[in-house]
Scaffold this active site. Structure first.
Site, PDB file in Angstrom:
ATOM      1  N   CYS A  45      31.865  11.844 -77.629  1.00 50.88           N
ATOM      2  CA  CYS A  45      32.503  11.004 -78.552  1.00 50.88           C
ATOM      3  C   CYS A  45      32.787  11.596 -79.907  1.00 50.88           C
ATOM      4  O   CYS A  45      33.892  11.469 -80.428  1.00 50.88           O
ATOM      5  CB  CYS A  45      31.824   9.757 -78.522  1.00 50.88           C
ATOM      6  SG  CYS A  45      32.532   8.492 -79.580  1.00 50.88           S
ATOM      7  N   CYS A  50      36.443  10.601 -78.881  1.00 54.18           N
ATOM      8  CA  CYS A  50      36.928   9.415 -79.441  1.00 54.18           C
ATOM      9  C   CYS A  50      37.198   9.703 -80.968  1.00 54.18           C
ATOM     10  O   CYS A  50      38.196   9.284 -81.488  1.00 54.18           O
ATOM     11  CB  CYS A  50      35.909   8.146 -79.315  1.00 54.18           C
ATOM     12  SG  CYS A  50      34.929   8.080 -77.907  1.00 54.18           S
ATOM     13  N   LYS A  53      39.877  12.326 -81.851  1.00 53.87           N
ATOM     14  CA  LYS A  53      41.001  11.979 -81.198  1.00 53.87           C
ATOM     15  C   LYS A  53      41.587  10.941 -82.100  1.00 53.87           C
ATOM     16  O   LYS A  53      42.797  10.880 -82.338  1.00 53.87           O
ATOM     17  CB  LYS A  53      40.773  11.291 -79.656  1.00 53.87           C
ATOM     18  CG  LYS A  53      41.997  10.904 -78.806  1.00 53.87           C
ATOM     19  CD  LYS A  53      42.373   9.682 -79.271  1.00 53.87           C
ATOM     20  CE  LYS A  53      41.464   8.455 -79.110  1.00 53.87           C
ATOM     21  NZ  LYS A  53      40.734   8.263 -77.889  1.00 53.87           N
ATOM     22  N   TYR A 184      43.978   8.047 -69.624  1.00 56.15           N
ATOM     23  CA  TYR A 184      43.762   7.682 -70.991  1.00 56.15           C
ATOM     24  C   TYR A 184      44.258   8.861 -71.815  1.00 56.15           C
ATOM     25  O   TYR A 184      44.949   8.798 -72.806  1.00 56.15           O
ATOM     26  CB  TYR A 184      42.212   7.494 -71.199  1.00 56.15           C
ATOM     27  CG  TYR A 184      41.759   6.257 -71.067  1.00 56.15           C
ATOM     28  CD1 TYR A 184      41.476   5.738 -69.801  1.00 56.15           C
ATOM     29  CD2 TYR A 184      41.377   5.305 -72.005  1.00 56.15           C
ATOM     30  CE1 TYR A 184      40.851   4.524 -69.387  1.00 56.15           C
ATOM     31  CE2 TYR A 184      40.776   4.222 -71.933  1.00 56.15           C
ATOM     32  CZ  TYR A 184      40.435   3.471 -70.505  1.00 56.15           C
ATOM     33  OH  TYR A 184      39.735   2.683 -70.430  1.00 56.15           O
ATOM     34  N   GLU A 188      47.379   9.335 -74.487  1.00 58.67           N
ATOM     35  CA  GLU A 188      47.189   9.500 -75.806  1.00 58.67           C
ATOM     36  C   GLU A 188      47.474  10.465 -76.512  1.00 58.67           C
ATOM     37  O   GLU A 188      48.337  10.576 -77.695  1.00 58.67           O
ATOM     38  CB  GLU A 188      45.405   9.326 -76.020  1.00 58.67           C
ATOM     39  CG  GLU A 188      44.918   7.735 -75.858  1.00 58.67           C
ATOM     40  CD  GLU A 188      43.560   7.534 -75.967  1.00 58.67           C
ATOM     41  OE1 GLU A 188      42.780   8.686 -76.139  1.00 58.67           O
ATOM     42  OE2 GLU A 188      43.183   6.481 -76.030  1.00 58.67           O
ATOM     43  N   HIS A 445      49.317 -17.820 -88.830  1.00 60.47           N
ATOM     44  CA  HIS A 445      50.920 -17.608 -89.186  1.00 60.47           C
ATOM     45  C   HIS A 445      51.019 -16.941 -90.465  1.00 60.47           C
ATOM     46  O   HIS A 445      50.395 -17.266 -91.250  1.00 60.47           O
ATOM     47  CB  HIS A 445      51.674 -18.907 -89.055  1.00 60.47           C
ATOM     48  CG  HIS A 445      52.912 -18.553 -89.055  1.00 60.47           C
ATOM     49  ND1 HIS A 445      53.776 -17.893 -88.014  1.00 60.47           N
ATOM     50  CD2 HIS A 445      54.047 -18.741 -90.188  1.00 60.47           C
ATOM     51  CE1 HIS A 445      55.206 -17.959 -88.477  1.00 60.47           C
ATOM     52  NE2 HIS A 445      55.140 -18.382 -89.820  1.00 60.47           N
ATOM     53  N   GLU A 450      49.007 -14.486 -83.242  1.00 60.22           N
ATOM     54  CA  GLU A 450      49.123 -15.886 -82.978  1.00 60.22           C
ATOM     55  C   GLU A 450      49.879 -16.309 -81.530  1.00 60.22           C
ATOM     56  O   GLU A 450      49.609 -17.429 -81.102  1.00 60.22           O
ATOM     57  CB  GLU A 450      50.004 -16.708 -84.064  1.00 60.22           C
ATOM     58  CG  GLU A 450      51.427 -16.193 -84.147  1.00 60.22           C
ATOM     59  CD  GLU A 450      52.079 -17.030 -85.437  1.00 60.22           C
ATOM     60  OE1 GLU A 450      52.095 -18.162 -85.437  1.00 60.22           O
ATOM     61  OE2 GLU A 450      52.733 -16.372 -86.201  1.00 60.22           O
TER      62      GLU A 450
HETATM   63  P1  NDP Z   1      41.570   9.485 -66.131  1.00 57.23           P
HETATM   64  O1  NDP Z   1      40.742   9.426 -64.725  1.00 57.23           O
HETATM   65  O2  NDP Z   1      41.777   8.106 -66.835  1.00 57.23           O
HETATM   66  O3  NDP Z   1      42.985  10.085 -65.710  1.00 57.23           O
HETATM   67  C1  NDP Z   1      42.974  11.267 -64.716  1.00 57.23           C
HETATM   68  C2  NDP Z   1      44.689  11.549 -64.635  1.00 57.23           C
HETATM   69  O4  NDP Z   1      44.727  12.782 -63.903  1.00 57.23           O
HETATM   70  C3  NDP Z   1      45.313  10.540 -63.584  1.00 57.23           C
HETATM   71  O5  NDP Z   1      46.474  10.113 -64.098  1.00 57.23           O
HETATM   72  C4  NDP Z   1      45.377  11.025 -62.234  1.00 57.23           C
HETATM   73  O6  NDP Z   1      46.245  10.621 -61.358  1.00 57.23           O
HETATM   74  C5  NDP Z   1      45.432  12.552 -62.746  1.00 57.23           C
HETATM   75  N1  NDP Z   1      45.093  13.485 -61.701  1.00 57.23           N
HETATM   76  C6  NDP Z   1      43.584  13.570 -61.215  1.00 57.23           C
HETATM   77  N2  NDP Z   1      43.599  14.618 -60.590  1.00 57.23           N
HETATM   78  C7  NDP Z   1      44.975  15.217 -60.637  1.00 57.23           C
HETATM   79  C8  NDP Z   1      45.303  16.343 -59.657  1.00 57.23           C
HETATM   80  N3  NDP Z   1      44.704  17.205 -59.110  1.00 57.23           N
HETATM   81  N4  NDP Z   1      46.459  17.018 -59.860  1.00 57.23           N
HETATM   82  C9  NDP Z   1      47.427  16.308 -60.969  1.00 57.23           C
HETATM   83  N5  NDP Z   1      47.152  15.110 -61.383  1.00 57.23           N
HETATM   84  C10 NDP Z   1      45.687  14.624 -61.255  1.00 57.23           C
HETATM   85  O7  NDP Z   1      41.281  10.680 -66.784  1.00 57.23           O
HETATM   86  P2  NDP Z   1      41.223  11.242 -68.421  1.00 57.23           P
HETATM   87  O8  NDP Z   1      40.775  12.849 -68.168  1.00 57.23           O
HETATM   88  O9  NDP Z   1      42.266  10.866 -68.896  1.00 57.23           O
HETATM   89  O10 NDP Z   1      39.885  10.256 -69.284  1.00 57.23           O
HETATM   90  C11 NDP Z   1      38.725  10.408 -68.535  1.00 57.23           C
HETATM   91  C12 NDP Z   1      37.768   9.058 -68.981  1.00 57.23           C
HETATM   92  O11 NDP Z   1      37.470   9.125 -70.246  1.00 57.23           O
HETATM   93  C13 NDP Z   1      38.752   7.903 -68.844  1.00 57.23           C
HETATM   94  O12 NDP Z   1      38.821   7.277 -67.608  1.00 57.23           O
HETATM   95  C14 NDP Z   1      38.106   6.947 -69.934  1.00 57.23           C
HETATM   96  O13 NDP Z   1      36.969   6.434 -69.076  1.00 57.23           O
HETATM   97  C15 NDP Z   1      37.532   7.955 -70.821  1.00 57.23           C
HETATM   98  N6  NDP Z   1      38.429   7.793 -72.187  1.00 57.23           N
HETATM   99  C16 NDP Z   1      38.614   6.971 -72.885  1.00 57.23           C
HETATM  100  C17 NDP Z   1      39.461   7.030 -73.737  1.00 57.23           C
HETATM  101  C18 NDP Z   1      39.435   5.336 -74.694  1.00 57.23           C
HETATM  102  O14 NDP Z   1      38.340   4.504 -74.579  1.00 57.23           O
HETATM  103  N7  NDP Z   1      40.584   5.208 -75.348  1.00 57.23           N
HETATM  104  C19 NDP Z   1      40.089   7.767 -74.247  1.00 57.23           C
HETATM  105  C20 NDP Z   1      40.016   9.081 -73.514  1.00 57.23           C
HETATM  106  C21 NDP Z   1      39.178   8.896 -72.307  1.00 57.23           C
HETATM  107  P3  NDP Z   1      46.136   9.215 -60.513  1.00 57.23           P
HETATM  108  O15 NDP Z   1      46.190   8.122 -61.443  1.00 57.23           O
HETATM  109  O16 NDP Z   1      47.225   9.513 -59.430  1.00 57.23           O
HETATM  110  O17 NDP Z   1      44.748   9.063 -59.956  1.00 57.23           O
END
Ligand code: NDP
Length: 465
Positions: A45, A50, A53, A184, A188, A445, A450
Site C-alpha cells: 500500500c 495505493c 498510485k 483495478y 487505473e 443542494h 443529492e
Molecule cells: P484483478 O484480479 O483485479 O484483475 C486481473 C485482470 O487480469 C483481469 O481483468 C483478468 O481478466 C486479467 N487476467 C488474468 N489472467 C490473465 C491472463 N493469463 N491473460 C490475460 N489477462 C488475464 O488484478 P489486479 O492486478 O488489477 O489487482 C489485484 C487486486 O489488487 C485487486 O483485485 C484489488 O483487490 C487490489 N487493488 C485495489 C485497488 C483499489 O482499491 N483501488 C487498486 C489496485 C489493486 P478476467 O477479468 O477475464 O479474469
C-alpha cells in the site's frame, strides 16, 4: 515480568498494513513482539500500491483540470508537466510515510528485523540476512501478495514487460504504453497514463473491464476509458513480446488474433498472487490453497494452532483497510481478551479511474442470485460542474434494493468524487439502511450526491420489438 519460554510472544512476518497494525497493538498490550520485513516498512500500500498510485492519479488529473478551467474564464498558457519533479515529490512522501511506520513500531516497543524470515517449524523462524534463528509463541503471516505474470513459456518475451512494482520507477513518461488486463490496476493506470498525455492502449481478454463489478459500472468504466482516449482492445491476449533494439518503440506485441502493437513500455496487470513462495509454510505445517494463499478461518487462524494470517496472503479481499481490520481483530482477540472478527460483508471500495468508481454491497446480478426479486433505482446525469467546462463525462448512480423489504443491498456510483461519497453511504448500508430511509433523507443542494436521495422511480428495462 513474565518468563518467556519463546524469544517472542508474537512474531509478525511482513511489515505491511495488516502486519504493522497487529504488531503495534500487541506490543502496546505489553507482549514481546518482533517483526521481519525484507523490503521497506509499509508494504504494498505505502511503497508500491495505493499511496503512490493515488499520487499518480492526482498528477494525471491536473492536465484536464487546467484545460477545463477555460470554461470558467481561466487562461493558462505554456502549461507543461515534468515527470522528474513529480516523481521526486512522490518518492519523498513515500519515504516519509515508510519512516513513520518504522518509528511507530519502534515507539510501541516492537523489535524490528530488516530481513526476510522463513519458517523452520511452527514456532521457529530463520532470519535470512543474519542467519539468526528465533522462536515465537504465536506467529502472524502478513506477507501480502505480488504481481503475477505468465511464465516465459506461456508468454515468450514477458521479461520485457514491467508490473505495478516497477511502474512507479519509470524515469520518464512512456512514448506509448500498452497495458494487459482489465482489473483495478489495468484500468487505473490506463487513465493515469492517458491523463499524462501518453498514448495508451489496454488489451483485455474479456469483453468489458472490471469483471465482478455491477454491469452498469463496467459499462460506464469501459466507455470512460474510450472517452479518455485509451485505445481498448477486447477479446484478445498477448501472444508474444519481441524486443527490436533499433526501433523508437522497441517492444512489439503480437496479439492472439494476429495483429501487433508497438510500445516502449508494456505493463502486465493481470492479477496478483499470495507471497508464500519460499516462506517454508510446509515446514510449519501451514495449509495453502491451490493459488498459494494461506487458508484461514474467520478468526484469521490457520490449521496450525499458533499461526494466523491476515491481508492479501489469505486472498480473501485484497484491500488495505481489510488487512488492517483483520490485523486489528487478531491482536485484540489474542492480546486484549476482546474477541471479535472482521465481517467481510459490505466493504466499500473504489477504483480510481477518471471518473472514479465507488461501490458498496452487491451488484444487481449478485443480489438477484442471493435474494431473488430486487428493485433497481438508476440515474445518469451531467454534473452541474460540467455545464460550463466542456467535460462531457456523466455520473451514473444505482441503488439495488431487495423487493421484499426495501433493504438496500448495493450502491454503485461512477463519477467524480464517487470514492468520497461511497465511504459515507457504506455506513448506512452496514447499518441495514432501506430505500425509505434514503427517501426520508433531505437532499443537499446543489451537489451530485443529492441524486442518491431523490431517485423515486424504479428503473424498468426498455422493452423493444
Ligand atoms: P484483478 O484480479 O483485479 O484483475 C486481473 C485482470 O487480469 C483481469 O481483468 C483478468 O481478466 C486479467 N487476467 C488474468 N489472467 C490473465 C491472463 N493469463 N491473460 C490475460 N489477462 C488475464 O488484478 P489486479 O492486478 O488489477 O489487482 C489485484 C487486486 O489488487 C485487486 O483485485 C484489488 O483487490 C487490489 N487493488 C485495489 C485497488 C483499489 O482499491 N483501488 C487498486 C489496485 C489493486 P478476467 O477479468 O477475464 O479474469
Amino acid at each position: 515480568m513474565a518468563e518467556h519460554a519463546y524469544d517472542f510472544d508474537l512474531f509478525v512476518i511482513g511489515g505491511g498494513s495488516g502486519g504493522v497494525r497487529a504488531a503495534r497493538l500487541a506490543a502496546i498490550s505489553g507482549a514481546k513482539v518482533g517483526i521481519a520485513e525484507e523490503y521497506r516498512m509499509g508494504g504494498t500500500c505505502v511503497i508500491r500500491g495505493c499511496v503512490p498510485k493515488k499520487f499518480m492519479v492526482y498528477a494525471s488529473r491536473y492536465g484536464k483540470d487546467i484545460k477545463k478551467a477555460a470554461g470558467y474564464g481561466w487562461t493558462a498558457e505554456n502549461v507543461s508537466y515534468d515527470h522528474g519533479i513529480f516523481a521526486a515529490a512522490m518518492h519523498a512522501e513515500v519515504d516519509r510515510l515508510s519512516g513513520i511506520y518504522f518509528r511507530n513500531l519502534k515507539n510501541a516497543g516492537v523489535e524490528i528485523y530488516e530481513e526476510r524470515a522463513e519458517f523452520v517449524d511452527a514456532h521457529t523462524l530463520r532470519l535470512k540476512g543474519s542467519g539468526k534463528t528465533i522462536t515465537a509463541e504465536k506467529i502472524l503471516i502478513a506477507v501480502g501478495g505480488r504481481p503475477w505474470r505468465p511464465s516465459p513459456e506461456e508468454l515468450p518475451g514477458v521479461e520485457h514487460a514491467i508490473t505495478s512494482n516497477e511502474v512507479f520507477h519509470l524515469e520518464e513518461l512512456p512514448k506509448h504504453i500498452v497495458i494487459a488486463g482489465g482489473g483495478y490496476i489495468a484500468v487505473e493506470f490506463a487513465h493515469v497514463f492517458a491523463g499524462l498525455g501518453v498514448p495508451t492502449c489496454l488489451v483485455y481478454r474479456g469483453e468489458e473491464v472490471l469483471r465482478g463489478f455491477d454491469a452498469d459500472v463496467r459499462t460506464a468504466v469501459h466507455e470512460g476509458l474510450k472517452d479518455a482516449g485509451v485505445r481498448v482492445i477486447t477479446g484478445v491476449v498477448f501472444d508474444r513480446i519481441d524486443k527490436r533494439d533499433d526501433a523508437d518503440l522497441p517492444l512489439r506485441i503480437t496479439l492472439s488474433e494476429g495483429g501487433h502493437i508497438d510500445a516502449d513500455v508494456v505493463l502486465m496487470a493481470v492479477g496478483r498472487r499470495p507471497n508464500t513462495e519460499g516462506l517454508g509454510c510446509e515446514a510449519a505445517g501451514v495449509a495453502l490453497d491451490g493459488q498459494g494463499a494461506v487458508v484461514v478461518d474467520e478468526w484469521s487462524k490457520t490449521n496450525v494452532a499458533n499461526i494466523w494470517a491476515v491481508g492479501d496472503v489469505t486472498d480473501r479481499v485484497a484491500l488495505t483497510p481489510v488487512a488492517i481490520r483483520e490485523g486489528h481483530a487478531f491482536a485484540e482477540t489474542e492480546f486484549y481478551d476482546k474477541p471479535w472478527h472482521f465481517d467481510h460483508a459490505d466493504i466499500p471500495t473504489a477504483v480510481f479511474t477518471q471518473p472514479e468508481v465507488g461501490t458498496v454491497g452487491l451488484s444487481e446480478s449478485d443480489a438477484r442470485k442471493a435474494h431473488g426479486a430486487v428493485d433497481i433505482y438508476k440515474t445518469n446525469f451531467r454534473p452541474m460542474k460540467n455545464a460550463l467546462n466542456g467535460d462531457t463525462s456523466r455520473i451514473m448512480m444505482k441503488i439495488v434494493v431487495r423487493a421484499s423489504d426495501e433493504r438496500v443491498l448495493g450502491v454503485h456510483i461512477v463519477g467524480d468524487d464517487a470514492a468520497e461519497i461511497i465511504q459515507a453511504v457504506g455506513i448506512a448500508v452496514k447499518m441495514g439502511v432501506t430505500k425509505p430511509d434514503f427517501d426520508r433523507t433531505c437532499a443537499l443542494h446543489p451537489s451530485a450526491a443529492e441524486e442518491l436521495v431523490t431517485m423515486r422511480t424504479k428503473w424498468v428495462p426498455e422493452v423493444t420489438g
